[in-house]
Design an enzyme around this catalytic site. Structure first.
Site, PDB file in Angstrom:
ATOM      1  N   LYS A 266      33.788  43.615  42.193  1.00 33.27           N
ATOM      2  CA  LYS A 266      32.203  44.105  42.865  1.00 33.27           C
ATOM      3  C   LYS A 266      32.042  42.182  43.074  1.00 33.27           C
ATOM      4  O   LYS A 266      31.546  42.278  44.233  1.00 33.27           O
ATOM      5  CB  LYS A 266      31.376  44.719  42.016  1.00 33.27           C
ATOM      6  CG  LYS A 266      32.205  46.186  42.382  1.00 33.27           C
ATOM      7  CD  LYS A 266      30.657  46.915  41.416  1.00 33.27           C
ATOM      8  CE  LYS A 266      31.163  48.640  41.409  1.00 33.27           C
ATOM      9  NZ  LYS A 266      32.396  49.170  40.666  1.00 33.27           N
TER      10      LYS A 266
ATOM     11  N   GLU B 295      21.518  50.301  46.464  1.00 33.61           N
ATOM     12  CA  GLU B 295      21.365  51.040  45.286  1.00 33.61           C
ATOM     13  C   GLU B 295      22.331  51.120  44.503  1.00 33.61           C
ATOM     14  O   GLU B 295      23.875  50.248  44.482  1.00 33.61           O
ATOM     15  CB  GLU B 295      21.854  52.722  45.776  1.00 33.61           C
ATOM     16  CG  GLU B 295      22.769  52.872  46.785  1.00 33.61           C
ATOM     17  CD  GLU B 295      23.120  52.273  47.252  1.00 33.61           C
ATOM     18  OE1 GLU B 295      22.737  52.081  48.944  1.00 33.61           O
ATOM     19  OE2 GLU B 295      24.529  52.448  47.911  1.00 33.61           O
TER      20      GLU B 295
ATOM     21  N   SER C  83      41.317  46.584  37.931  1.00 36.80           N
ATOM     22  CA  SER C  83      40.253  46.001  38.373  1.00 36.80           C
ATOM     23  C   SER C  83      38.470  45.588  37.680  1.00 36.80           C
ATOM     24  O   SER C  83      37.353  45.111  38.112  1.00 36.80           O
ATOM     25  CB  SER C  83      39.505  47.844  39.050  1.00 36.80           C
ATOM     26  OG  SER C  83      39.334  48.497  38.762  1.00 36.80           O
TER      27      SER C  83
END
Ligand SMILES: *Cc1c(COP(=O)(O)O)cnc(C)c1O
Length: 441
Positions: free
Chosen positions: A111, A133, A410
């Site tokens: 991310k 958010e 990931s």
């Protein structure tokens, strides 16, 4: 290839999707309040200029290498390969699995590739305030991390129910200097937090940049986030060709929440996919099982609808209201999916399977026991899918060539240890340290 070359290749993609209105076939677009159109136009223009601007590319490359820790390793996984071969009842040497190690990024997942990119852009646009958010908190933590790094004010919207469930991530964000705003509307979860973040953006758009954490949202977000994550695939392709003496992976496997790690590793291989040399496999969360109604598999069971400002497959009820997703992994617990994945599904550019909570835990164990890596529960879905894939594609092995698989790992699983213990009904203090407890010192 230097990190700068990688960044140039990632941002300088040749493919012309989406079209100028942000559509991938029928999907994507901009379903937002009128007041946001100007901000999205401004962002589009800024991003289009930035991605070919040598100064922007150099700055991004610098942070990716010095702060994020890129390039991440591509690791051959011999013992996992052997275990998967055994599970699918084929010879061990016929399966060669490689791991793209996004778990080694700063903060432990992919991310951060995106949040760093977006914040450099926000700074260039003169924005001083960052909002996002978050559902379970992972995107919130990645955003708060990048905001702290760049010295920008940061506000994270989170459903009040999620604030309660994810107290550790709330605390992390606060330690990073972010303000966490609990949202008490509706079901008090992710979709309510999204609405609230968009409301904030409408009000404060002049000073504020809204960071979306996956290949979702209104145009240009799905394209921009994809491009920031394309570093994964650009690196992996180069590393793979080198390690396998010029051979490509037969399959690329990644988990799909919103779909950013998958799109990032898939996209640089699209021309080889078109030539039939590489196949793409996305893995959604089947939760308690697809038939249970409690899952996170909109590509399998959703209908086209609007969520988060774009048209894509979405989990919804008969009235078109967004349904609640479920997955043991917080990052896959999302009722929508990025519009480009919907396009890939319809056009058969990628295929999508799914894995239940229980199966994901088996995948987690397989990786831990064979390779000494605690994988994120999200990534564990992709791992668990490997045995199904190999069992399904046994026919391919008749050629005598091994089956080569590139798996996107990931993220790392340290964050999930408590959730795994809960799922297995293990009390952490009890089973693990009886000696410590009874030592009486
Ligand atoms: C958030 C997250 C995901 C899911 O997001 P995508 O946009 O689908 O990549 C997957 N793995 C990890 C480790 C995550 O933190």
């Amino acid at each position: 290839m230097s990190t700068l070359d990688i960044v140039r290749a990632a941002l300088g993609r040749a493919e012309d999707t989406p079209d100028t209105s942000g559509h991938y076939g029928p999907y994507g677009g901009r379903y937002v309040p009128e007041t946001l159109m100007a901000a999205l136009d401004e962002l589009s223009a800024a991003y289009d200029a930035a991605r070919v601007d040598p100064k922007f590319q150099a700055e991004l490359a610098e942070y990716l290498s010095e702060y994020v820790g890129r390039p991440t390793a591509l690791t051959f996984a011999p013992r996992l390969s052997a275990r998967v071969a055994d599970q699918a009842d084929v010879n061990a040497e016929q399966i060669r699995i490689y791991l793209k190690r996004e778990d080694l990024c700063h903060t432990g997942a992919h991310k951060i590739n995106n949040t760093i990119g977006q914040l450099i852009l926000a700074k260039a646009l003169g924005k001083t305030r960052i909002i996002a958010e978050t559902g379970a908190g992972q995107h919130g933590v990645a955003t708060a991390t990048a905001a702290a790094f760049f010295g920008l004010e940061c506000c994270i919207y989170m459903g009040a129910e999620d604030v309660k469930r994810q107290s550790l991530n709330v605390f992390r964000m606060k330690m990073l200097g972010a303000e966490v705003i609990p949202v008490s509307a509706g079901s008090k979860t992710l979709k309510d937090a999204m609405n609230e973040a968009i409301r904030d953006w409408v009000t404060n758009v002049r000073t504020t940049h809204y960071v979306i954490g996956s290949v979702a949202g209104p145009h240009p977000y799905p394209m921009m986030v994809r491009d920031f994550q394309r570093v994964i695939g650009v690196e992996a392709k180069k590393q793979f060709l080198k390690k396998e003496d010029g051979a490509l992976p037969d399959y690329i496997v990644a988990c799909v929440g919103g779909g950013s790690n998958a799109m990032g590793i898939f996209h640089p291989f699209l021309s080889e996919v078109a030539e039939g040399k590489v196949k793409l496999v996305g893995v959604e969360a089947a939760g308690y099982g697809l038939e249970s109604g409690k899952h996170g598999a909109p590509l399998a069971l959703g209908e086209p609808g609007v969520l988060h400002g774009s048209l894509s497959y979405v989990l919804q009820d008969q009235f078109g209201q967004i349904a609640e997703a479920h997955s043991i992994s917080a990052g896959l617990d999302y009722p929508g999916v990025g519009p480009e994945h919907s396009f890939f599904k319809d056009e058969h550019i990628a295929v999508y399977g799914s894995v239940t909570d229980d199966e994901a835990l088996v995948g987690f164990r397989d990786m831990a026991e064979t390779e000494g890596i605690l994988a994120a529960l999200e990534s564990s879905h992709a791992i668990a899918y490997l045995r199904k894939l190999v069992a399904d594609k046994k026919e391919d092995l008749k050629s005598g060539e091994p089956m080569r698989i590139l798996l996107c790992l990931s993220g790392r699983g340290d964050k999930d240890v408590q959730a795994i213990a809960d799922h297995l009904g293990i009390e952490l203090g009890d089973g693990l340290a009886p000696g410590v407890k009874g030592s009486g010192s």
